[in-house]
Design a protein around this motif. Sequence first.
Motif, PDB file in Angstrom:
ATOM      1  N   GLU A   1      38.145  47.993  26.122  1.00  0.00           N
ATOM      2  CA  GLU A   1      38.754  48.492  24.953  1.00  0.00           C
ATOM      3  C   GLU A   1      39.126  47.348  24.002  1.00  0.00           C
ATOM      4  O   GLU A   1      39.549  47.473  22.689  1.00  0.00           O
ATOM      5  N   ILE A   2      38.505  46.030  24.105  1.00  0.00           N
ATOM      6  CA  ILE A   2      39.055  44.838  23.343  1.00  0.00           C
ATOM      7  C   ILE A   2      37.579  44.203  23.238  1.00  0.00           C
ATOM      8  O   ILE A   2      37.351  43.459  24.252  1.00  0.00           O
ATOM      9  N   PRO A   3      37.351  43.907  22.018  1.00  0.00           N
ATOM     10  CA  PRO A   3      35.881  43.330  21.686  1.00  0.00           C
ATOM     11  C   PRO A   3      35.997  41.601  21.819  1.00  0.00           C
ATOM     12  O   PRO A   3      35.400  40.837  21.084  1.00  0.00           O
ATOM     13  N   VAL A   4      36.765  41.136  22.857  1.00  0.00           N
ATOM     14  CA  VAL A   4      36.778  39.693  22.903  1.00  0.00           C
ATOM     15  C   VAL A   4      36.739  39.435  24.533  1.00  0.00           C
ATOM     16  O   VAL A   4      37.472  40.262  25.341  1.00  0.00           O
ATOM     17  N   ASN A   5      36.394  38.213  24.852  1.00  0.00           N
ATOM     18  CA  ASN A   5      35.968  38.242  26.417  1.00  0.00           C
ATOM     19  C   ASN A   5      37.487  37.686  27.116  1.00  0.00           C
ATOM     20  O   ASN A   5      38.533  37.224  26.244  1.00  0.00           O
ATOM     21  N   ILE A   6      37.497  37.842  28.350  1.00  0.00           N
ATOM     22  CA  ILE A   6      38.834  37.826  28.906  1.00  0.00           C
ATOM     23  C   ILE A   6      39.342  36.357  29.068  1.00  0.00           C
ATOM     24  O   ILE A   6      40.658  36.324  28.955  1.00  0.00           O
ATOM     25  N   TYR A   7      38.650  35.374  28.765  1.00  0.00           N
ATOM     26  CA  TYR A   7      38.837  33.954  28.549  1.00  0.00           C
ATOM     27  C   TYR A   7      39.518  33.673  27.580  1.00  0.00           C
ATOM     28  O   TYR A   7      40.628  33.050  27.258  1.00  0.00           O
TER      29      TYR A   7
ATOM     30  N   LEU B   1      38.121  45.008  36.364  1.00  0.00           N
ATOM     31  CA  LEU B   1      37.991  43.715  35.935  1.00  0.00           C
ATOM     32  C   LEU B   1      38.012  42.721  36.939  1.00  0.00           C
ATOM     33  O   LEU B   1      37.284  41.893  36.817  1.00  0.00           O
ATOM     34  N   PRO B   2      38.849  42.612  37.914  1.00  0.00           N
ATOM     35  CA  PRO B   2      38.860  41.674  38.862  1.00  0.00           C
ATOM     36  C   PRO B   2      37.558  41.444  39.534  1.00  0.00           C
ATOM     37  O   PRO B   2      37.054  40.322  39.892  1.00  0.00           O
TER      38      PRO B   2
ATOM     39  N   VAL C   1      40.800  31.867  40.956  1.00  0.00           N
ATOM     40  CA  VAL C   1      41.143  32.076  39.694  1.00  0.00           C
ATOM     41  C   VAL C   1      42.424  33.039  39.967  1.00  0.00           C
ATOM     42  O   VAL C   1      42.712  33.949  40.797  1.00  0.00           O
ATOM     43  N   LYS C   2      43.440  32.643  39.149  1.00  0.00           N
ATOM     44  CA  LYS C   2      44.629  33.491  39.087  1.00  0.00           C
ATOM     45  C   LYS C   2      44.771  34.241  37.478  1.00  0.00           C
ATOM     46  O   LYS C   2      44.210  33.300  36.521  1.00  0.00           O
ATOM     47  N   MET C   3      44.671  35.297  37.515  1.00  0.00           N
ATOM     48  CA  MET C   3      44.301  36.083  36.349  1.00  0.00           C
ATOM     49  C   MET C   3      45.256  37.053  36.162  1.00  0.00           C
ATOM     50  O   MET C   3      45.914  37.817  37.101  1.00  0.00           O
ATOM     51  N   THR C   4      45.382  37.719  34.898  1.00  0.00           N
ATOM     52  CA  THR C   4      46.322  38.882  34.663  1.00  0.00           C
ATOM     53  C   THR C   4      45.575  40.007  33.803  1.00  0.00           C
ATOM     54  O   THR C   4      44.425  39.667  33.626  1.00  0.00           O
TER      55      THR C   4
ATOM     56  N   ARG D   1      30.813  37.912  38.396  1.00  0.00           N
ATOM     57  CA  ARG D   1      30.294  36.932  37.475  1.00  0.00           C
ATOM     58  C   ARG D   1      30.362  35.443  37.900  1.00  0.00           C
ATOM     59  O   ARG D   1      29.414  34.664  37.874  1.00  0.00           O
ATOM     60  N   ILE D   2      31.414  35.274  38.606  1.00  0.00           N
ATOM     61  CA  ILE D   2      31.608  33.803  38.932  1.00  0.00           C
ATOM     62  C   ILE D   2      30.402  33.479  40.237  1.00  0.00           C
ATOM     63  O   ILE D   2      29.935  32.453  40.114  1.00  0.00           O
ATOM     64  N   LEU D   3      30.584  34.374  41.014  1.00  0.00           N
ATOM     65  CA  LEU D   3      29.555  34.324  42.110  1.00  0.00           C
ATOM     66  C   LEU D   3      28.232  34.184  41.869  1.00  0.00           C
ATOM     67  O   LEU D   3      27.235  33.429  42.554  1.00  0.00           O
ATOM     68  N   SER D   4      27.922  34.566  40.694  1.00  0.00           N
ATOM     69  CA  SER D   4      26.359  34.447  40.182  1.00  0.00           C
ATOM     70  C   SER D   4      26.306  32.953  39.666  1.00  0.00           C
ATOM     71  O   SER D   4      24.853  32.605  39.351  1.00  0.00           O
ATOM     72  N   VAL D   5      27.058  32.285  39.486  1.00  0.00           N
ATOM     73  CA  VAL D   5      26.893  30.918  39.145  1.00  0.00           C
ATOM     74  C   VAL D   5      26.405  30.064  40.156  1.00  0.00           C
ATOM     75  O   VAL D   5      26.925  29.823  41.441  1.00  0.00           O
TER      76      VAL D   5
END
Length: 117
Positions: free
Chosen positions: A20-26, A59-60, A44-47, A66-70
């Motif tokens: 819903e928001i055109p900006v990445n979560i970071y 989202l989580p 990762v601690k996220m909200t 995505r992180i596991l793909s690194v």
Amino acid sequence: MAQDLRPLVVNALKTVFDPEIPVNIYELGLIYDLEIKPDGDVSVKMTLTAPNCPVADILPAQVKQRILSVEGVKSVNIELVFDPPWDRSKMSDAAKLALGFDLDLGRDVVPLSNIRR
């Protein structure tokens, strides 16, 4: 190794968007803490933008995937927290500009009308 992985993990986080928001979560400031251990374990601690966010289940899982793909990441632990609550002060200036918010530069708020010409 952890120092080498950090920019790669951050780049991976920047590929995850709230639909819903055109900006990445970071840049939105949804990542409260990122810990990378030398053995490749990532915590990762996220909200979310709101506790009742419609993508709370999705989202989580996207973040973890995505992180596991690194390359070099062995495991990912995601902790979803709501304290402190997210608000727009947690967004980067880039996110604020992308969403049309005024920038708060210390004591002075710079209206976007002064920036866009």
